[in-house]
Design an enzyme around this catalytic site. Structure first.
Site, short mmCIF file in Angstrom:
data_model
loop_
_atom_site.label_atom_id
_atom_site.label_comp_id
_atom_site.label_asym_id
_atom_site.label_seq_id
_atom_site.Cartn_x
_atom_site.Cartn_y
_atom_site.Cartn_z
N GLN A 36 36.45 36.15 -29.39
CA GLN A 36 36.10 37.65 -28.79
C GLN A 36 36.82 37.89 -27.82
O GLN A 36 36.79 37.52 -26.72
CB GLN A 36 34.71 38.61 -29.12
CG GLN A 36 33.83 37.43 -28.34
CD GLN A 36 32.62 37.60 -28.97
OE1 GLN A 36 32.23 38.49 -29.84
NE2 GLN A 36 32.01 37.00 -28.51
N HIS A 67 15.99 45.08 -26.33
CA HIS A 67 15.51 43.76 -26.72
C HIS A 67 13.52 43.95 -27.08
O HIS A 67 13.48 43.22 -27.70
CB HIS A 67 15.52 43.22 -25.54
CG HIS A 67 16.64 42.98 -25.87
ND1 HIS A 67 17.49 42.86 -24.60
CD2 HIS A 67 17.75 42.38 -26.03
CE1 HIS A 67 19.19 43.09 -24.32
NE2 HIS A 67 18.84 42.04 -25.41
N ASP A 91 23.12 36.27 -24.19
CA ASP A 91 22.73 37.36 -23.46
C ASP A 91 20.83 36.63 -22.73
O ASP A 91 20.65 37.01 -21.50
CB ASP A 91 23.33 38.99 -22.83
CG ASP A 91 21.86 39.21 -24.09
OD1 ASP A 91 21.00 39.16 -24.08
OD2 ASP A 91 23.01 40.16 -24.90
N GLU A 111 23.89 30.59 -30.79
CA GLU A 111 24.59 31.81 -30.66
C GLU A 111 26.98 30.80 -30.56
O GLU A 111 26.68 29.93 -30.10
CB GLU A 111 24.70 32.05 -28.76
CG GLU A 111 25.87 33.05 -28.07
CD GLU A 111 26.44 33.80 -28.27
OE1 GLU A 111 25.57 34.87 -29.07
OE2 GLU A 111 27.72 34.02 -28.30
N ASN A 143 27.63 28.03 -34.84
CA ASN A 143 28.68 29.26 -36.08
C ASN A 143 26.75 29.62 -36.63
O ASN A 143 26.05 29.03 -37.03
CB ASN A 143 28.67 29.01 -37.15
CG ASN A 143 29.52 30.44 -37.86
OD1 ASN A 143 28.52 31.01 -38.31
ND2 ASN A 143 30.21 29.88 -38.36
N GLY A 144 26.47 30.39 -36.07
CA GLY A 144 25.14 31.12 -36.65
C GLY A 144 25.51 31.33 -38.93
O GLY A 144 23.60 30.95 -39.42
N ASP A 162 20.10 39.28 -33.98
CA ASP A 162 20.49 40.43 -32.74
C ASP A 162 21.99 39.80 -32.32
O ASP A 162 23.21 39.25 -31.56
CB ASP A 162 20.17 38.97 -31.00
CG ASP A 162 20.47 39.80 -29.81
OD1 ASP A 162 21.30 41.25 -29.85
OD2 ASP A 162 20.29 39.61 -29.06
N PRO A 169 33.64 39.20 -35.46
CA PRO A 169 32.72 37.67 -35.65
C PRO A 169 31.77 38.31 -36.12
O PRO A 169 31.01 37.21 -37.30
CB PRO A 169 32.75 37.04 -34.61
CG PRO A 169 32.97 37.76 -33.06
CD PRO A 169 33.91 38.36 -34.28
N1 SPD Z 1 26.57 49.07 -30.44
C1 SPD Z 1 25.74 47.75 -29.80
C2 SPD Z 1 24.90 46.71 -30.92
C3 SPD Z 1 24.15 45.71 -30.26
C4 SPD Z 1 23.66 45.00 -30.55
N2 SPD Z 1 23.21 43.79 -29.62
C5 SPD Z 1 23.68 43.85 -28.50
C6 SPD Z 1 23.29 42.48 -28.19
C7 SPD Z 1 21.97 42.60 -26.87
N3 SPD Z 1 21.49 41.35 -26.58
#
Ligand code: SPD
Length: 288
Positions: A36, A67, A91, A111, A143-144, A162, A169
């Site tokens: 990405q 979060h 993140d 991740e 890959n999850g 998340d 992806p």
């Molecule tokens: N439109 C945004 C959706 C994002 C969802 N994940 C955000 C990652 C934060 N840890």
């Protein structure tokens, strides 16, 4: 004396269905990975922010809205919270919230894109905070979908998804086959939590996520809140379980353990958030 010309103002916008969601600030970095496009942007209002494929993911002074909402209904509600799986979340914000609980023994964070982790650590270090150095965190760049496929039955007490929006992806993370596999690797009394987009700006995707979860699990309930940097600002998270939905009833000792550290989440806030299902969504979910 007034300046005769405007100072240069930079805006970055997420475009979605004829609307743009923008913040003022300055570009720090942009790079393309095999998965990405990643952008780091210093916003005037919310501090440093991360975008994936030109969509807002998180920002230093806004991330708690997302979060805390994703993590605490599941972690305060699940009978056991020893082994946690997070898919995505590079993140570090979701891991940070999970690791606030002393009962958590391990968090597997899967991740796909190592650059999301590296750039978050470098530019948004507060989002992962202490999680990055916590010995309970097992970080895997994988890959999850494959991780879930290759994990044995009944492995986790809580599974957190998340991911980014179901485009690119992350698309697979919202599909029946992946979610069915998640159920298989979740313990019978466990809870699955996923971000489930906006009922307004991602209307059909939002409905589909809840419907799929209701086909797979005995219970699945959406909870609503706001994340001002996301399209429409109105956002949702959905929780699913096989047993009576304990995600609705936080365990008191856990509430005590985390309350002081939360910006948004509280037992009272959560109760309200599960009860703010828009009437049109309730109707549409009832029409199978
Ligand atoms: N439109 C945004 C959706 C994002 C969802 N994940 C955000 C990652 C934060 N840890």
């Amino acid at each position: 004396m007034k300046k005769a010309f405007k100072e240069e103002i930079n805006w970055i916008d997420e475009y979605h269905q004829g609307v743009r969601y923008g913040l003022e600030g300055k570009l720090i970095l942009e790079e393309s990975t095999p998965f990405q496009k990643i952008t780091i942007y210093e916003t005037k209002r919310y501090g440093k922010a991360l975008l994936l494929d030109d969509c807002w993911m998180t920002a230093e002074k806004n991330e708690q809205y997302y979060h805390e909402s994703l993590i605490h209904p599941a972690l305060c509600g699940s009978k056991k919270i020893e082994n946690i799986l997070i898919i995505g979340g590079g993140d570090g914000g979701s891991a940070r919230e999970c690791l606030r609980y002393h009962e958590v023994k391990s968090v597997d964070l899967i991740e796909i894109d190592i650059r999301v982790i590296e750039l978050s650590k470098e530019y948004l270090p507060k989002i992962g905070g202490n999680a990055w150095s916590d010995s309970r965190l097992n970080l895997k760049v994988k890959n999850g979908i494959d991780w879930v496929k290759n994990t044995k039955d009944n492995s986790y007490d809580v599974i957190i998804i998340d991911g980014a929006d179901p485009i690119g992806p992350s698309k697979e993370l919202y599909k029946y086959s992946f979610l069915k596999d998640c159920k298989r690797i979740l313990k019978q009394e466990g809870i699955l939590a996923t971000q489930s987009e906006s009922p307004e700006s991602f209307h059909q995707i939002h409905l589909d996520i809840i419907k799929i979860l209701r086909q797979i699990f005995d219970y699945a309930d959406p909870m609503y809140g706001s994340v001002s940097i996301y399209p429409s600002g109105l956002w949702s998270w959905t929780f699913a379980s096989m047993e009576k939905p304990t995600y609705m009833n936080p365990i008191e000792s856990r509430v005590k353990e985390i309350s002081d550290k939360c910006l948004i989440w509280s037992e009272q806030w959560q109760k309200g958030a599960f009860n703010t299902i828009p009437a049109f969504i309730k109707r549409e979910l009832a029409n199978k």
